[in-house]
Design a protein around this motif. Structure first.
Motif, PDB file in Angstrom:
ATOM      1  N   LEU A 244      -4.917  11.788  -2.141  1.00  0.00           N
ATOM      2  CA  LEU A 244      -4.854  10.344  -2.335  1.00  0.00           C
ATOM      3  C   LEU A 244      -4.266  10.025  -3.702  1.00  0.00           C
ATOM      4  CD1 LEU A 244      -8.380   9.488  -0.899  1.00  0.00           C
ATOM      5  CD2 LEU A 244      -6.167   9.359   0.273  1.00  0.00           C
TER       6      LEU A 244
ATOM      7  N   MET B 193      -5.732   4.064  -6.527  1.00  0.00           N
ATOM      8  CA  MET B 193      -6.083   3.424  -5.261  1.00  0.00           C
ATOM      9  C   MET B 193      -7.407   2.682  -5.399  1.00  0.00           C
ATOM     10  SD  MET B 193      -7.483   6.547  -2.952  1.00  0.00           S
ATOM     11  CE  MET B 193      -8.867   7.524  -3.540  1.00  0.00           C
TER      12      MET B 193
ATOM     13  N   SER C  34      -8.904   1.610  -2.098  1.00  0.00           N
ATOM     14  CA  SER C  34      -9.513   1.945  -0.810  1.00  0.00           C
ATOM     15  C   SER C  34      -8.481   2.671   0.034  1.00  0.00           C
ATOM     16  CB  SER C  34     -10.010   0.697  -0.079  1.00  0.00           C
ATOM     17  OG  SER C  34      -8.927  -0.153   0.261  1.00  0.00           O
ATOM     18  N   CYS C  35      -8.939   3.346   1.093  1.00  0.00           N
ATOM     19  CA  CYS C  35      -8.000   4.050   1.959  1.00  0.00           C
ATOM     20  C   CYS C  35      -8.469   4.023   3.401  1.00  0.00           C
ATOM     21  CB  CYS C  35      -7.805   5.497   1.498  1.00  0.00           C
ATOM     22  SG  CYS C  35      -9.252   6.559   1.734  1.00  0.00           S
ATOM     23  N   LYS C  36      -7.507   4.182   4.313  1.00  0.00           N
ATOM     24  CA  LYS C  36      -7.774   4.267   5.746  1.00  0.00           C
ATOM     25  C   LYS C  36      -6.989   5.441   6.312  1.00  0.00           C
ATOM     26  CE  LYS C  36      -8.144  -0.739   6.030  1.00  0.00           C
ATOM     27  NZ  LYS C  36      -7.775  -0.925   4.600  1.00  0.00           N
ATOM     28  N   GLU C  37      -7.630   6.203   7.175  1.00  0.00           N
ATOM     29  CA  GLU C  37      -6.944   7.273   7.892  1.00  0.00           C
ATOM     30  C   GLU C  37      -6.556   6.738   9.264  1.00  0.00           C
ATOM     31  OE1 GLU C  37      -8.584  11.461   6.548  1.00  0.00           O
ATOM     32  OE2 GLU C  37     -10.228  10.168   7.198  1.00  0.00           O
TER      33      GLU C  37
ATOM     34  N   THR D  84       0.328   8.249   2.488  1.00  0.00           N
ATOM     35  CA  THR D  84       0.375   9.696   2.287  1.00  0.00           C
ATOM     36  C   THR D  84       0.535  10.344   3.653  1.00  0.00           C
ATOM     37  OG1 THR D  84      -1.165   9.537   0.422  1.00  0.00           O
ATOM     38  CG2 THR D  84      -0.806  11.722   1.384  1.00  0.00           C
TER      39      THR D  84
ATOM     40  N   VAL E 211      -2.540   8.658   5.883  1.00  0.00           N
ATOM     41  CA  VAL E 211      -3.470   7.836   5.112  1.00  0.00           C
ATOM     42  C   VAL E 211      -2.723   6.661   4.496  1.00  0.00           C
ATOM     43  CG1 VAL E 211      -5.090   7.761   3.180  1.00  0.00           C
ATOM     44  CG2 VAL E 211      -4.939   9.815   4.580  1.00  0.00           C
TER      45      VAL E 211
ATOM     46  N   SER F 158      -3.287   3.848   1.560  1.00  0.00           N
ATOM     47  CA  SER F 158      -4.129   3.550   0.394  1.00  0.00           C
ATOM     48  C   SER F 158      -3.741   2.220  -0.221  1.00  0.00           C
ATOM     49  CB  SER F 158      -3.983   4.650  -0.668  1.00  0.00           C
ATOM     50  OG  SER F 158      -4.397   5.907  -0.167  1.00  0.00           O
ATOM     51  N   ASP F 159      -4.701   1.297  -0.313  1.00  0.00           N
ATOM     52  CA  ASP F 159      -4.493   0.082  -1.093  1.00  0.00           C
ATOM     53  C   ASP F 159      -4.553   0.450  -2.563  1.00  0.00           C
ATOM     54  OD1 ASP F 159      -4.399  -1.271   1.284  1.00  0.00           O
ATOM     55  OD2 ASP F 159      -6.457  -2.016   1.165  1.00  0.00           O
TER      56      ASP F 159
ATOM     57  N   SER G 289      -8.728  12.503   1.546  1.00  0.00           N
ATOM     58  CA  SER G 289      -9.276  11.687   2.626  1.00  0.00           C
ATOM     59  C   SER G 289     -10.329  12.484   3.387  1.00  0.00           C
ATOM     60  CB  SER G 289      -8.155  11.240   3.562  1.00  0.00           C
ATOM     61  OG  SER G 289      -7.572  12.345   4.230  1.00  0.00           O
TER      62      SER G 289
ATOM     63  N   SER H 285       0.838  -1.197   0.000  1.00  0.00           N
ATOM     64  CA  SER H 285       0.000   0.000   0.000  1.00  0.00           C
ATOM     65  C   SER H 285       0.873   1.248   0.000  1.00  0.00           C
ATOM     66  CB  SER H 285      -0.923  -0.012   1.219  1.00  0.00           C
ATOM     67  OG  SER H 285      -1.710  -1.197   1.241  1.00  0.00           O
TER      68      SER H 285
END
Length: 317
Positions: A253, A257, A259-262, A166, A210, A212-213, A246, A163
């Motif tokens: 982002l 990507m 999907s993403c997670k914060e 950021t 963040v 990001s996959d 995000s 992944s």
């Protein structure tokens, strides 16, 4: 000439140490089981996180079946098994011995003390270790001494997502790849970075970042960003960011990507070359349809699949 001979004896089918793939369409995958006295105690295929390669470190959620003592054994096989089924080293394809780590963190962390596999013949493994010892002691390269070389091959036999992080910096932003991470539960995420790297310091100082996959087809772009682990922040225009941001931290982002997670760092500790960060999941937002998330596996296991006529979806860099 010596290097060519060792490469031939090593009998690895592919020219790269790691092979990229689309995680969702890579099948079958190896199953990972916690075993004691040859009996299966738990299937942890999707319930363990790979958090380090020097040393090899895994984490598990508290309460994971079979992880009640200081030592455990993890065995890998393609056979689907049930609790209390018999699984011996004679049947398993690979295995790792685990030692509980004494760290003040909510997850259960284990360090590998020994590893073995049957991905390639014994002679090929010996040639691979000698080639590693002779040619991988390079400046800036992490040398995997002795059995650690084998442990890493086993750990990367299960696909690991690559992944992009950021992170905001004093100079703008940084964007870099990582594959030592995973979601422990609904609220907790674990990520591991090189403690001497500039990227690690940036993440610790950020307050929030963040993860990001990425689409598997973006593998070349993602690997090219590896140099940013040792780079200062740059202006947004220096990176291949898209228009999306995000939802909470408003961080840009990357294009490509899925999907993403914060994430917010709660605590850290250092082991070997790694700084392991225990994070709180601030938000988790799928932003594009899944179907081809970037991951990779080690060449030794990929060679075993080739020789056993298992389908592959490798993307060569």
């Amino acid at each position: 000439m010596i290097k060519k001979i060792l490469g031939y004896l090593g009998s690895l089918h592919y020219p790269q140490d790691f092979l990229c793939l689309a995680q969702e369409s890579f099948a079958p995958v190896l199953r990972a089981y916690i075993v004691s006295d040859q009996r299966v105690l738990a299937d942890v295929t999707t319930r363990h996180l790979f958090n380090g390669y020097s040393p090899v470190i895994f984490s598990f959620a508290p309460g994971t079946e079979g992880l009640t003592g200081e030592k455990s054994e993890l065995l890998l096989t393609h056979e689907p098994l049930r609790i209390n089924d018999i699984l011996t080293r004679r049947v398993a394809l690979a295995g790792l011995r685990l030692q509980r780590m004494d760290v003040p963190a909510a997850p259960l962390f284990y360090e590998c003390t020994d590893g073995w596999h049957r991905f390639v013949p014994t002679v090929a493994q010996l040639a691979g270790r000698l080639q590693n010892r002779l040619y991988n002691r390079k400046k800036g390269n992490v040398y995997l001494a002795g059995n650690l070389h084998t442990q890493v091959q086993v750990a990367y036999a299960i696909p690991r997502k690559i992944s992009l992080v950021t992170v905001p910096t004093a100079g703008g932003y940084n964007l870099f790849p990582t594959d030592l991470h995973g979601r422990l539960d609904d609220d907790t995420y674990i990520i591991s970075l090189r403690h001497g790297g500039m990227a690690c310091s940036q993440v610790e100082a950020s307050g929030g970042f963040v993860l990001s996959d990425m689409k598997a087809v973006e593998c070349k772009k993602v690997f090219a960003l590896g140099r940013n682990h040792m780079q200062p922040g740059k202006d947004r225009a220096a990176f291949d960011f898209g228009a999306a941001e995000s939802p909470v931290f408003r961080l840009p982002l990357p294009d490509g990507m899925v999907s993403c997670k914060e994430l917010e760092v709660l605590s850290t500790f250092q082991k070997g070359i790694h700084k392991i960060l225990v994070c709180r999941i601030v938000s988790a937002s799928p932003v594009a349809p899944l179907g081809g998330t970037l991951a990779h596996v080690h060449n030794s296991y990929a060679t075993w699949r080739y020789k056993n006529h298992l389908a592959s979806n490798y993307i060569m860099r």
